[in-house]
Design an enzyme around this catalytic site. Structure first.
Site, PDB file in Angstrom:
ATOM      1  N   HIS A 123       0.816  -1.217   0.000  1.00 34.08           N
ATOM      2  CA  HIS A 123       0.000   0.000   0.000  1.00 34.08           C
ATOM      3  C   HIS A 123       0.851   1.270   0.000  1.00 34.08           C
ATOM      4  CE1 HIS A 123       0.338  -0.262   4.538  1.00 34.08           C
ATOM      5  NE2 HIS A 123       0.450   1.040   4.387  1.00 34.08           N
ATOM      6  N   ASP A 153       0.218  -7.689   1.436  1.00 31.87           N
ATOM      7  CA  ASP A 153       0.589  -6.272   1.549  1.00 31.87           C
ATOM      8  C   ASP A 153       2.103  -6.095   1.601  1.00 31.87           C
ATOM      9  OD1 ASP A 153       0.205  -3.556   1.610  1.00 31.87           O
ATOM     10  OD2 ASP A 153      -0.175  -3.449   3.760  1.00 31.87           O
ATOM     11  N   GLY A 230       3.165   6.596   8.101  1.00 31.87           N
ATOM     12  CA  GLY A 230       4.526   6.831   7.645  1.00 31.87           C
ATOM     13  C   GLY A 230       5.471   5.736   8.094  1.00 31.87           C
ATOM     14  N   ASN A 231       5.070   4.973   9.133  1.00 32.52           N
ATOM     15  CA  ASN A 231       5.859   3.822   9.585  1.00 32.52           C
ATOM     16  C   ASN A 231       5.674   2.610   8.672  1.00 32.52           C
ATOM     17  OD1 ASN A 231       5.732   4.899  12.844  1.00 32.52           O
ATOM     18  ND2 ASN A 231       7.568   3.839  12.129  1.00 32.52           N
ATOM     19  N   SER A 232       4.673   2.654   7.814  1.00 30.84           N
ATOM     20  CA  SER A 232       4.383   1.515   6.944  1.00 30.84           C
ATOM     21  C   SER A 232       5.614   1.076   6.171  1.00 30.84           C
ATOM     22  CB  SER A 232       3.286   1.880   5.946  1.00 30.84           C
ATOM     23  OG  SER A 232       2.031   1.934   6.554  1.00 30.84           O
ATOM     24  N   LEU A 287      -4.423 -25.435   0.008  1.00 34.29           N
ATOM     25  CA  LEU A 287      -4.831 -26.760   0.460  1.00 34.29           C
ATOM     26  C   LEU A 287      -6.146 -27.158  -0.189  1.00 34.29           C
ATOM     27  CD1 LEU A 287      -4.377 -29.226   2.237  1.00 34.29           C
ATOM     28  CD2 LEU A 287      -5.412 -27.964   4.161  1.00 34.29           C
ATOM     29  N   GLY A 288      -7.028 -26.165  -0.385  1.00 36.32           N
ATOM     30  CA  GLY A 288      -8.288 -26.447  -1.077  1.00 36.32           C
ATOM     31  C   GLY A 288      -9.428 -26.793  -0.155  1.00 36.32           C
TER      32      GLY A 288
END
Length: 489
Positions: A123, A153, A230-232, A287-288
């Site tokens: 993001h 992400d 801003g730490n992302s 795995l389904g």
């Protein structure tokens, strides 16, 4: 007040004030504190050393994009115009000056190789037309996107710089609740910020706790280290200076730090980043099964026997690894390769570590009896082979930006022209030469790069039934057209 989950989105300007956690007892920094399970004590020097060794390995990531102003007939969404008409009528206007790129976001990234590979959040870089990386010594570099994975992400970018400071990769599996960690990033644009906290929980699923829409695969490390916008994409490190997570989200009622921060563990980061670097896309295994967590209410309702925590198999999909392994509806999975699967987060993290073709050991209960089986995991197509990143050749088309004269004549701001159509998906969908693409899946596009960014995001997603490009546009004659281009046969 309604509770909300605030993803630590990258921002482009300073907003509010940065919270800092300070101890009311000034002597606490001089007091040795026992480390969980280590058999030794730690001191202030451990914090200082860890900060000094990691701060140079965290960078600032700025994203730039051209804003959409929404003024005049040039910014009308083609879907809106199709259903409601042009609110500006058919009057001809001179095209206004093209808007310039502006900074749209600010986040963080972690250097993982000396030759310039950097991991950050998806993001942070999503929808960016240009990325700029600033090192801790204030050197600036243009960055290119190697690959991105919206499901976790995570994103991998690269700068052209030698001998960079690397934060060594640690093992998030060795973390203990109560263990001290540091968060390093750029909250509100304050570069090289270090905060401390402890591990509050492991394998945390935010959506299950808050009722918010799922962000994809969620198996976070929860800490109380102060993390803000801003730490992302910044680093979560242990006191040995090793990377144990990528800071990603906060849980807050106000949008600011409130004591609950979340990081993607390195057990997931290493797998995803390795795949992006080697293949350009994540080799995600399935795995389904459709499943749900056990709860006391569900156990009582279904009168289940055996464990009180685990993953209840609600159904088994066709052509799946689970079907081949003999799993049935009603089975309760309690471990994958010896790792407990007591929750959705633990189940997701356990499977995310593997690739299609890998064989796993499954421990489960059936009718109250413990059993074991093996399953050979598959990809979303039910196959075990390597998935290649799409390079756009399958579309069978050559694209270019619309020239200004044609844009002026058609009274549109811009678009992407299909210059040539050969054998490929565009031809199968009925798209002809000179078609001007204005929108892709509801998003406005003006350049081939913008089109390709959306195309790659859809092509690399996991949900095969949703891999479709919905194109809206216009031909030079003025005729509008809409096409659906399937990307998954």
């Amino acid at each position: 007040m309604k509770r909300i989950v605030t993803i630590a989105l990258a921002i482009g300007m300073l907003v509010g004030a940065c919270s800092a956690k300070q101890s009311s007892d000034s002597s606490i920094s001089r007091t040795d504190v026992p480390t969980v399970g280590s058999g030794r004590s730690i001191s202030q020097d451990d914090f200082v050393r860890a900060a000094e060794e990691t701060v140079n390995g965290v960078v600032s990531v700025k994203s730039y994009a051209t804003p959409q102003s929404g003024r005049g007939g040039y910014d009308i969404d083609p879907f809106y115009e199709f259903f409601f008409g042009n609110p500006y009528g058919n009057r001809r206007e001179e095209p206004r000056e093209q808007p310039k790129q502006r900074q749209r976001g600010l986040g963080s990234g972690v250097i993982i190789s000396k030759d310039g590979y950097i991991v950050t959040n998806n993001h942070v870089i999503a929808d960016a037309e240009r990325l700029e990386v600033t090192l801790n010594d204030n050197r600036n570099f243009e960055a290119t996107v190697i690959g991105a994975d919206p499901t976790t992400d995570l994103a991998l970018i690269k700068i052209d710089a030698p001998d960079l400071h690397v934060i060594p990769m640690g093992d998030s599996e060795n973390l203990h609740v109560g263990e001290w960690v540091l968060a390093v990033g750029n909250p509100f644009g304050f570069t090289s910020t270090v905060t401390s906290g402890i591990i509050s929980a492991k394998a945390r699923n935010i959506s299950n706790m808050t009722g918010a829409p799922s962000q994809g695969i969620e198996s976070y490390i929860q800490t109380d280290a102060a993390v803000n916008q801003g730490n992302s994409g910044g680093a979560l490190v242990n006191l040995a200076g090793e990377l144990v997570g990528i800071n990603t989200a906060i849980y807050s009622q106000t949008g600011a730090y409130a004591g609950c921060s979340f990081a993607i563990p390195t057990s997931i980061v290493q797998k995803v980043v390795g795949d992006l670097r080697n293949y350009g896309t994540v080799q995600r295994a399935f795995l389904g099964i459709r499943f749900r967590e056990l709860t006391p209410e569900f156990i009582a309702e279904e009168k289940l026997q055996g464990p009180t925590a685990g993953i209840y198999v609600a159904s088994v999909e066709e052509r799946s690894a689970a079907l081949e392994a003999g799993l049935l509806e009603g089975d309760i999975i309690v471990a994958i390769n010896g790792r407990p699967t007591r929750s959705t987060a633990e189940m997701q993290e356990a499977i995310t570590r593997f690739s299609p073709g890998d064989t796993i050991e499954i421990e489960y209960y059936r009718d109250g009896k413990r059993q074991n089986t093996q399953a050979k995991l598959r990809n979303s197509r039910g196959e075990t082979g390597i998935t290649k990143a799409s390079d756009g050749n399958e579309l069978g088309a050559t694209l270019k930006s619309l020239d200004k004269d044609t844009a002026r004549r058609l009274q549109i701001r811009g678009g992407v022209v299909v210059e040539k159509v050969g054998d490929g998906r565009f031809h199968k969908a009925g798209i002809r030469k000179d078609f001007i693409i204005l929108g892709v899946n509801g998003k406005r596009v003006s350049t081939p790069d913008e089109f390709n960014a959306i195309y790659k995001s859809i092509a690399s997603s996991d949900a095969g039934q949703d891999k479709v490009l919905f194109l809206s546009g216009i031909y030079p004659s003025g005729k509008t057209a809409y096409y659906a281009v399937p990307l998954d046969d």
